[in-house]
Design an enzyme around this catalytic site. Structure first.
Site, PDB file in Angstrom:
ATOM      1  N   ASP A  22      41.003  35.155  48.377  1.00  0.00           N
ATOM      2  CA  ASP A  22      41.643  35.880  47.281  1.00  0.00           C
ATOM      3  C   ASP A  22      43.147  35.592  47.285  1.00  0.00           C
ATOM      4  O   ASP A  22      43.786  35.540  48.340  1.00  0.00           O
ATOM      5  CB  ASP A  22      41.393  37.390  47.435  1.00  0.00           C
ATOM      6  CG  ASP A  22      41.712  38.160  46.170  1.00  0.00           C
ATOM      7  OD1 ASP A  22      40.762  38.623  45.515  1.00  0.00           O
ATOM      8  OD2 ASP A  22      42.915  38.289  45.835  1.00  0.00           O
ATOM      9  N   ILE A  23      43.718  35.420  46.104  1.00  0.00           N
ATOM     10  CA  ILE A  23      45.141  35.088  45.986  1.00  0.00           C
ATOM     11  C   ILE A  23      46.030  36.270  46.375  1.00  0.00           C
ATOM     12  O   ILE A  23      47.190  36.089  46.729  1.00  0.00           O
ATOM     13  CB  ILE A  23      45.439  34.613  44.532  1.00  0.00           C
ATOM     14  CG1 ILE A  23      46.676  33.749  44.481  1.00  0.00           C
ATOM     15  CG2 ILE A  23      45.542  35.791  43.566  1.00  0.00           C
ATOM     16  CD1 ILE A  23      46.838  33.004  43.162  1.00  0.00           C
ATOM     17  N   ASN A  66      32.918  44.523  41.662  1.00  0.00           N
ATOM     18  CA  ASN A  66      33.318  45.368  40.542  1.00  0.00           C
ATOM     19  C   ASN A  66      32.592  44.905  39.278  1.00  0.00           C
ATOM     20  O   ASN A  66      32.453  43.705  39.031  1.00  0.00           O
ATOM     21  CB  ASN A  66      34.832  45.272  40.329  1.00  0.00           C
ATOM     22  CG  ASN A  66      35.613  45.972  41.429  1.00  0.00           C
ATOM     23  OD1 ASN A  66      35.236  47.068  41.853  1.00  0.00           O
ATOM     24  ND2 ASN A  66      36.672  45.352  41.906  1.00  0.00           N
ATOM     25  N   GLU A 117      38.569  42.725  36.845  1.00  0.00           N
ATOM     26  CA  GLU A 117      39.618  42.053  36.070  1.00  0.00           C
ATOM     27  C   GLU A 117      39.226  40.652  35.625  1.00  0.00           C
ATOM     28  O   GLU A 117      39.686  40.188  34.593  1.00  0.00           O
ATOM     29  CB  GLU A 117      40.904  41.962  36.901  1.00  0.00           C
ATOM     30  CG  GLU A 117      41.582  43.323  37.066  1.00  0.00           C
ATOM     31  CD  GLU A 117      42.825  43.244  37.927  1.00  0.00           C
ATOM     32  OE1 GLU A 117      43.052  42.191  38.555  1.00  0.00           O
ATOM     33  OE2 GLU A 117      43.550  44.249  37.972  1.00  0.00           O
ATOM     34  N   VAL A 118      38.431  39.973  36.446  1.00  0.00           N
ATOM     35  CA  VAL A 118      38.065  38.589  36.115  1.00  0.00           C
ATOM     36  C   VAL A 118      36.611  38.579  35.642  1.00  0.00           C
ATOM     37  O   VAL A 118      35.711  39.010  36.377  1.00  0.00           O
ATOM     38  CB  VAL A 118      38.240  37.662  37.343  1.00  0.00           C
ATOM     39  CG1 VAL A 118      37.829  36.240  36.991  1.00  0.00           C
ATOM     40  CG2 VAL A 118      39.678  37.693  37.851  1.00  0.00           C
ATOM     41  N   HIS A 122      32.099  38.007  40.893  1.00  0.00           N
ATOM     42  CA  HIS A 122      32.647  37.671  42.206  1.00  0.00           C
ATOM     43  C   HIS A 122      32.354  38.809  43.163  1.00  0.00           C
ATOM     44  O   HIS A 122      32.472  39.978  42.824  1.00  0.00           O
ATOM     45  CB  HIS A 122      34.147  37.385  42.159  1.00  0.00           C
ATOM     46  CG  HIS A 122      34.942  38.387  41.378  1.00  0.00           C
ATOM     47  ND1 HIS A 122      34.915  38.436  39.999  1.00  0.00           N
ATOM     48  CD2 HIS A 122      35.778  39.374  41.771  1.00  0.00           C
ATOM     49  CE1 HIS A 122      35.709  39.412  39.582  1.00  0.00           C
ATOM     50  NE2 HIS A 122      36.238  40.017  40.648  1.00  0.00           N
ATOM     51  N   HIS A 130      33.588  40.463  46.542  1.00  0.00           N
ATOM     52  CA  HIS A 130      34.703  40.532  47.492  1.00  0.00           C
ATOM     53  C   HIS A 130      34.115  40.707  48.890  1.00  0.00           C
ATOM     54  O   HIS A 130      33.219  41.534  49.086  1.00  0.00           O
ATOM     55  CB  HIS A 130      35.587  41.749  47.213  1.00  0.00           C
ATOM     56  CG  HIS A 130      36.282  41.748  45.887  1.00  0.00           C
ATOM     57  ND1 HIS A 130      37.592  41.358  45.739  1.00  0.00           N
ATOM     58  CD2 HIS A 130      35.860  42.105  44.648  1.00  0.00           C
ATOM     59  CE1 HIS A 130      37.951  41.481  44.471  1.00  0.00           C
ATOM     60  NE2 HIS A 130      36.918  41.936  43.783  1.00  0.00           N
TER      61      HIS A 130
HETATM   62  P1  DGP Z   1      38.350  42.231  40.377  1.00  0.00           P
HETATM   63  O1  DGP Z   1      39.358  43.342  40.163  1.00  0.00           O
HETATM   64  O2  DGP Z   1      37.141  42.705  41.129  1.00  0.00           O
HETATM   65  O3  DGP Z   1      38.015  41.510  39.086  1.00  0.00           O
HETATM   66  O4  DGP Z   1      39.064  41.197  41.359  1.00  0.00           O
HETATM   67  C1  DGP Z   1      39.689  40.016  40.949  1.00  0.00           C
HETATM   68  C2  DGP Z   1      40.294  39.374  42.155  1.00  0.00           C
HETATM   69  O5  DGP Z   1      40.601  38.031  41.851  1.00  0.00           O
HETATM   70  C3  DGP Z   1      41.593  40.032  42.650  1.00  0.00           C
HETATM   71  O6  DGP Z   1      41.390  40.511  43.981  1.00  0.00           O
HETATM   72  C4  DGP Z   1      42.624  38.904  42.623  1.00  0.00           C
HETATM   73  C5  DGP Z   1      41.778  37.648  42.531  1.00  0.00           C
HETATM   74  N1  DGP Z   1      42.372  36.575  41.774  1.00  0.00           N
HETATM   75  C6  DGP Z   1      42.868  36.641  40.509  1.00  0.00           C
HETATM   76  N2  DGP Z   1      43.326  35.445  40.113  1.00  0.00           N
HETATM   77  C7  DGP Z   1      43.101  34.589  41.145  1.00  0.00           C
HETATM   78  C8  DGP Z   1      43.336  33.201  41.328  1.00  0.00           C
HETATM   79  O7  DGP Z   1      43.853  32.488  40.472  1.00  0.00           O
HETATM   80  N3  DGP Z   1      42.978  32.672  42.531  1.00  0.00           N
HETATM   81  C9  DGP Z   1      42.403  33.430  43.519  1.00  0.00           C
HETATM   82  N4  DGP Z   1      42.092  32.814  44.653  1.00  0.00           N
HETATM   83  N5  DGP Z   1      42.150  34.740  43.365  1.00  0.00           N
HETATM   84  C10 DGP Z   1      42.497  35.311  42.194  1.00  0.00           C
END
Ligand code: DGP
Length: 125
Positions: free
Chosen positions: A39-40, A97, A105-106, A110, A112
Site C-alpha cells: 500500500d502506498i 472495504n 476509495e478505489v 482489494h 488489505h
Molecule cells: P480502500 O479505502 O479500501 O479503497 O483502500 C484503498 C487503498 O489503496 C488505500 O489504503 C491507499 C491505497 N492506494 C491508493 N492509491 C494507490 C497507489 O497508487 N498505489 C498503491 N500502492 N496504493 C494505493
C-alpha cells in the site's frame, strides 16, 4: 471519494492502471489471476493489497461474478502471501472495504493485509 460498489467497472481506476503497467507498484506476488503490492500509504508496518487481475469493482461484484478458478486463486494467494511474509505466527488482519459505509476509495476489489503490530479493535468504537 467513496465508491458506489453497484456501479459498472471503471477501467481508469488506479489499480487497473497498475495492472496495465501504467503506474508503478512495489510488487509482493503475482500469478495468472492475482497481483499483490505494498500500500502506498501504509497503516501498519506491513500493509499489502491483494487484487484480482479481473475487472471487479468490489467484494460484492467478485463474489457474485468471478469464476471458481479466480476465487480459489484469490483466496489461496492471500493466505500464501501472508504465510510467505512470515505473518502467521504473530498474526494479521484481512479486510475488504465494500461501498460507501466502508470507506472504499478505489473501485477495484482489494484485500488489505495488515500486520506487524497489535492491530487494536476491529472497528473504531
Ligand atoms: P480502500 O479505502 O479500501 O479503497 O483502500 C484503498 C487503498 O489503496 C488505500 O489504503 C491507499 C491505497 N492506494 C491508493 N492509491 C494507490 C497507489 O497508487 N498505489 C498503491 N500502492 N496504493 C494505493
Amino acid at each position: 471519494m467513496a465508491v458506489d460498489a453497484t456501479q459498472p467497472y471503471d477501467d481508469s481506476n488506479i489499480f487497473a492502471r497498475i495492472l496495465r503497467g501504467e503506474l508503478p507498484s512495489k510488487k509482493v506476488y503475482e500469478d495468472e489471476h492475482v497481483l499483490a503490492f505494498h500500500d502506498i500509504n501504509p497503516l501498519a508496518p506491513t500493509h499489502i493489497l491483494v487484487i484480482p487481475k479481473g475487472a471487479y469493482v468490489s467484494w460484492d461484484d467478485f463474489s457474485e461474478k468471478a469464476s471458481d478458478a479466480e476465487i480459489a486463486a484469490f483466496v489461496r494467494a492471500s493466505g500464501r502471501i501472508a504465510r510467505e511474509a512470515g505473518l502467521v505466527e504473530s498474526g494479521y488482519r484481512v479486510l475488504a472495504n465494500t461501498g460507501p459505509n466502508s470507506g472504499q476509495e478505489v473501485p477495484h476489489l482489494h484485500l488489505h493485509v495488515f500486520a506487524g503490530r497489535p492491530l487494536g479493535p476491529m472497528l473504531a468504537r
